[in-house]
Each structure stands twice: as structure tokens, then as C-alpha cells.
Design a protein around this motif. Structure first.
Motif, PDB file in Angstrom:
ATOM      1  N   THR A   1      75.714   4.346  75.953  1.00 18.84           N
ATOM      2  CA  THR A   1      75.782   5.773  75.629  1.00 18.84           C
ATOM      3  C   THR A   1      75.398   5.999  74.171  1.00 18.84           C
ATOM      4  O   THR A   1      74.598   6.888  73.849  1.00 18.84           O
ATOM      5  CB  THR A   1      77.202   6.316  75.892  1.00 18.84           C
ATOM      6  OG1 THR A   1      77.519   6.130  77.269  1.00 18.84           O
ATOM      7  CG2 THR A   1      77.305   7.791  75.543  1.00 18.84           C
ATOM      8  N   GLU A   2      75.931   5.174  73.284  1.00 17.68           N
ATOM      9  CA  GLU A   2      75.628   5.290  71.852  1.00 17.68           C
ATOM     10  C   GLU A   2      74.165   4.995  71.563  1.00 17.68           C
ATOM     11  O   GLU A   2      73.529   5.678  70.746  1.00 17.68           O
ATOM     12  CB  GLU A   2      76.540   4.355  71.068  1.00 17.68           C
ATOM     13  CG  GLU A   2      78.006   4.767  71.153  1.00 17.68           C
ATOM     14  CD  GLU A   2      78.981   3.633  70.880  1.00 17.68           C
ATOM     15  OE1 GLU A   2      78.563   2.521  70.483  1.00 17.68           O
ATOM     16  OE2 GLU A   2      80.190   3.857  71.095  1.00 17.68           O
ATOM     17  N   LYS A   3      73.596   3.984  72.235  1.00 21.60           N
ATOM     18  CA  LYS A   3      72.173   3.670  72.050  1.00 21.60           C
ATOM     19  C   LYS A   3      71.306   4.851  72.476  1.00 21.60           C
ATOM     20  O   LYS A   3      70.352   5.215  71.782  1.00 21.60           O
ATOM     21  CB  LYS A   3      71.772   2.432  72.863  1.00 21.60           C
ATOM     22  CG  LYS A   3      72.291   1.135  72.310  1.00 21.60           C
ATOM     23  CD  LYS A   3      71.908  -0.020  73.230  1.00 21.60           C
ATOM     24  CE  LYS A   3      72.585  -1.305  72.820  1.00 21.60           C
ATOM     25  NZ  LYS A   3      72.247  -2.422  73.728  1.00 21.60           N
ATOM     26  N   ALA A   4      71.631   5.440  73.627  1.00 22.51           N
ATOM     27  CA  ALA A   4      70.858   6.582  74.118  1.00 22.51           C
ATOM     28  C   ALA A   4      70.938   7.756  73.148  1.00 22.51           C
ATOM     29  O   ALA A   4      69.919   8.375  72.817  1.00 22.51           O
ATOM     30  CB  ALA A   4      71.347   6.991  75.509  1.00 22.51           C
ATOM     31  N   LEU A   5      72.131   8.058  72.661  1.00 23.08           N
ATOM     32  CA  LEU A   5      72.287   9.149  71.688  1.00 23.08           C
ATOM     33  C   LEU A   5      71.536   8.857  70.389  1.00 23.08           C
ATOM     34  O   LEU A   5      70.911   9.749  69.814  1.00 23.08           O
ATOM     35  CB  LEU A   5      73.765   9.398  71.397  1.00 23.08           C
ATOM     36  CG  LEU A   5      74.549  10.095  72.495  1.00 23.08           C
ATOM     37  CD1 LEU A   5      76.050  10.006  72.218  1.00 23.08           C
ATOM     38  CD2 LEU A   5      74.105  11.551  72.615  1.00 23.08           C
ATOM     39  N   ALA A   6      71.578   7.606  69.945  1.00 20.91           N
ATOM     40  CA  ALA A   6      70.906   7.223  68.699  1.00 20.91           C
ATOM     41  C   ALA A   6      69.388   7.287  68.827  1.00 20.91           C
ATOM     42  O   ALA A   6      68.688   7.465  67.822  1.00 20.91           O
ATOM     43  CB  ALA A   6      71.341   5.824  68.274  1.00 20.91           C
ATOM     44  N   MET A   7      68.865   7.158  70.042  1.00 24.76           N
ATOM     45  CA  MET A   7      67.416   7.238  70.266  1.00 24.76           C
ATOM     46  C   MET A   7      66.883   8.666  70.200  1.00 24.76           C
ATOM     47  O   MET A   7      65.705   8.875  69.906  1.00 24.76           O
ATOM     48  CB  MET A   7      67.058   6.641  71.638  1.00 24.76           C
ATOM     49  CG  MET A   7      67.158   5.145  71.737  1.00 24.76           C
ATOM     50  SD  MET A   7      66.918   4.551  73.452  1.00 24.76           S
ATOM     51  CE  MET A   7      65.196   4.994  73.763  1.00 24.76           C
ATOM     52  N   LEU A   8      67.710   9.654  70.494  1.00 25.63           N
ATOM     53  CA  LEU A   8      67.250  11.040  70.584  1.00 25.63           C
ATOM     54  C   LEU A   8      66.454  11.504  69.366  1.00 25.63           C
ATOM     55  O   LEU A   8      65.358  12.065  69.524  1.00 25.63           O
ATOM     56  CB  LEU A   8      68.427  11.985  70.850  1.00 25.63           C
ATOM     57  CG  LEU A   8      69.058  11.920  72.231  1.00 25.63           C
ATOM     58  CD1 LEU A   8      70.303  12.795  72.292  1.00 25.63           C
ATOM     59  CD2 LEU A   8      68.072  12.323  73.314  1.00 25.63           C
ATOM     60  N   PRO A   9      66.938  11.293  68.130  1.00 25.87           N
ATOM     61  CA  PRO A   9      66.182  11.776  66.970  1.00 25.87           C
ATOM     62  C   PRO A   9      64.790  11.153  66.835  1.00 25.87           C
ATOM     63  O   PRO A   9      63.875  11.780  66.292  1.00 25.87           O
ATOM     64  CB  PRO A   9      67.057  11.394  65.772  1.00 25.87           C
ATOM     65  CG  PRO A   9      68.426  11.229  66.333  1.00 25.87           C
ATOM     66  CD  PRO A   9      68.230  10.740  67.737  1.00 25.87           C
ATOM     67  N   ASP A  10      64.608   9.931  67.349  1.00 27.42           N
ATOM     68  CA  ASP A  10      63.293   9.283  67.300  1.00 27.42           C
ATOM     69  C   ASP A  10      62.240  10.061  68.086  1.00 27.42           C
ATOM     70  O   ASP A  10      61.043   9.870  67.891  1.00 27.42           O
ATOM     71  CB  ASP A  10      63.365   7.856  67.851  1.00 27.42           C
ATOM     72  CG  ASP A  10      64.243   6.951  67.006  1.00 27.42           C
ATOM     73  OD1 ASP A  10      64.484   7.267  65.819  1.00 27.42           O
ATOM     74  OD2 ASP A  10      64.700   5.917  67.535  1.00 27.42           O
ATOM     75  N   TYR A  11      62.687  10.917  68.986  1.00 24.43           N
ATOM     76  CA  TYR A  11      61.795  11.712  69.830  1.00 24.43           C
ATOM     77  C   TYR A  11      61.846  13.194  69.464  1.00 24.43           C
ATOM     78  O   TYR A  11      61.295  14.026  70.185  1.00 24.43           O
ATOM     79  CB  TYR A  11      62.167  11.508  71.306  1.00 24.43           C
ATOM     80  CG  TYR A  11      61.999  10.069  71.708  1.00 24.43           C
ATOM     81  CD1 TYR A  11      60.805   9.605  72.241  1.00 24.43           C
ATOM     82  CD2 TYR A  11      63.019   9.152  71.484  1.00 24.43           C
ATOM     83  CE1 TYR A  11      60.643   8.269  72.556  1.00 24.43           C
ATOM     84  CE2 TYR A  11      62.862   7.810  71.800  1.00 24.43           C
ATOM     85  CZ  TYR A  11      61.671   7.386  72.331  1.00 24.43           C
ATOM     86  OH  TYR A  11      61.506   6.057  72.635  1.00 24.43           O
ATOM     87  N   GLY A  12      62.528  13.497  68.367  1.00 20.98           N
ATOM     88  CA  GLY A  12      62.657  14.894  67.955  1.00 20.98           C
ATOM     89  C   GLY A  12      63.628  15.665  68.824  1.00 20.98           C
ATOM     90  O   GLY A  12      63.617  16.895  68.831  1.00 20.98           O
ATOM     91  N   LEU A  13      64.461  14.956  69.557  1.00 21.84           N
ATOM     92  CA  LEU A  13      65.433  15.597  70.447  1.00 21.84           C
ATOM     93  C   LEU A  13      66.801  15.674  69.779  1.00 21.84           C
ATOM     94  O   LEU A  13      67.161  14.805  68.990  1.00 21.84           O
ATOM     95  CB  LEU A  13      65.539  14.819  71.765  1.00 21.84           C
ATOM     96  CG  LEU A  13      64.268  14.799  72.601  1.00 21.84           C
ATOM     97  CD1 LEU A  13      64.361  13.740  73.690  1.00 21.84           C
ATOM     98  CD2 LEU A  13      64.001  16.169  73.207  1.00 21.84           C
ATOM     99  N   VAL A  14      67.532  16.696  70.134  1.00 20.51           N
ATOM    100  CA  VAL A  14      68.840  16.943  69.553  1.00 20.51           C
ATOM    101  C   VAL A  14      69.845  17.072  70.698  1.00 20.51           C
ATOM    102  O   VAL A  14      69.589  17.781  71.675  1.00 20.51           O
ATOM    103  CB  VAL A  14      68.825  18.255  68.723  1.00 20.51           C
ATOM    104  CG1 VAL A  14      70.193  18.592  68.180  1.00 20.51           C
ATOM    105  CG2 VAL A  14      67.795  18.167  67.608  1.00 20.51           C
ATOM    106  N   PRO A  15      71.001  16.410  70.580  1.00 24.51           N
ATOM    107  CA  PRO A  15      72.006  16.613  71.627  1.00 24.51           C
ATOM    108  C   PRO A  15      72.525  18.044  71.581  1.00 24.51           C
ATOM    109  O   PRO A  15      72.659  18.632  70.512  1.00 24.51           O
ATOM    110  CB  PRO A  15      73.114  15.612  71.293  1.00 24.51           C
ATOM    111  CG  PRO A  15      72.857  15.150  69.916  1.00 24.51           C
ATOM    112  CD  PRO A  15      71.443  15.474  69.565  1.00 24.51           C
ATOM    113  N   TYR A  16      72.782  18.595  72.747  1.00 21.27           N
ATOM    114  CA  TYR A  16      73.321  19.946  72.806  1.00 21.27           C
ATOM    115  C   TYR A  16      74.814  19.879  72.542  1.00 21.27           C
ATOM    116  O   TYR A  16      75.527  19.066  73.122  1.00 21.27           O
ATOM    117  CB  TYR A  16      73.076  20.584  74.174  1.00 21.27           C
ATOM    118  CG  TYR A  16      73.623  21.981  74.243  1.00 21.27           C
ATOM    119  CD1 TYR A  16      72.902  23.036  73.713  1.00 21.27           C
ATOM    120  CD2 TYR A  16      74.870  22.239  74.795  1.00 21.27           C
ATOM    121  CE1 TYR A  16      73.405  24.323  73.741  1.00 21.27           C
ATOM    122  CE2 TYR A  16      75.378  23.520  74.822  1.00 21.27           C
ATOM    123  CZ  TYR A  16      74.649  24.556  74.298  1.00 21.27           C
ATOM    124  OH  TYR A  16      75.153  25.821  74.313  1.00 21.27           O
TER     125      TYR A  16
END
Length: 109
Positions: A86-101
Motif C-alpha cells: 500500500t505504501e509503495k503504491a502511494l509513494a509511486m503516485l507523484p512519479d506519475y503526477g497523480l495525487v491521492p484524493y
């Protein structure tokens, strides 16, 4: 034994961007997360890795669901293993310009 890992993330729809090849940054994130999980030594390779986005049922954010199976059977290890993914997936988001809601909670004091 067969244990299913289920991770749920919600991506802010405002961070979704179209890529030059016609795909989106969320599509690339899902593809790369699938690849990363597929390389995990604890993955049960008999079953598929599924990383899917779906329509929001609440109207807030884009839900992303992750499903795969693992051979990690000890409950404490399993909890740590699922938390790490879960933490790895969340940490990857900024690499794609994505932001958690995230929802804001206003409290009265």
C-alpha cells in the motif's frame, strides 16, 4: 496457503492527465504497478495481478483497486507485507503526477 492482497486507493481526478500517446498518467501508473507486483518473489504466479480503476460511486476521486495473491502466510508478516505494498503504491503516485484524493474534515472547536 493462498492469501489475497487487496489494496484500495483513490486518486484525485484533477491530477489525471492525457499522455502524448493517448493514454493517461493513471494508465501508466496502473501498468507499472502491475509490473512491480509481478516481480515480487512472494507473488503467487498462478493467479493474475489486477490493478484497475473504476467509476466513482461517491463522485469523489477515482477508485483504484489492486488484487493479487501471495504465499506470505504468517498473519503478522502478511499485515506488514500488505502495508508495504500500500505504501509503495502511494509513494509511486507523484512519479506519475497523480495525487491521492483526500477529503477535508472541518472540526469545530
Amino acid at each position: 496457503s493462498l492469501l489475497v492482497v487487496n489494496i484500495a486507493l483513490t486518486v484525485d481526478a484533477m491530477s489525471l492527465k492525457k499522455e502524448e500517446d493517448g493514454s493517461t498518467n493513471l494508465t501508466k501508473f496502473r501498468s507499472d504497478l502491475t509490473k512491480a507486483i509481478s516481480e515480487d518473489p512472494h507473488l503467487n504466479k498462478k493467479y493474475s495481478v489486477i490493478v484497475k480503476s473504476k467509476a466513482s460511486t461517491t463522485g469523489f476521486g477515482i477508485p483504484v483497486e489492486v488484487y493479487f495473491t501471495t504465499d506470505v502466510a504468517d498473519y503478522t508478516e502478511y499485515c506488514n507485507y500488505t502495508s508495504e505494498w500500500t505504501e509503495k503504491a502511494l509513494a509511486m503516485l507523484p512519479d506519475y503526477g497523480l495525487v491521492p484524493y483526500q477529503t477535508r474534515i472541518n472540526t469545530l472547536t
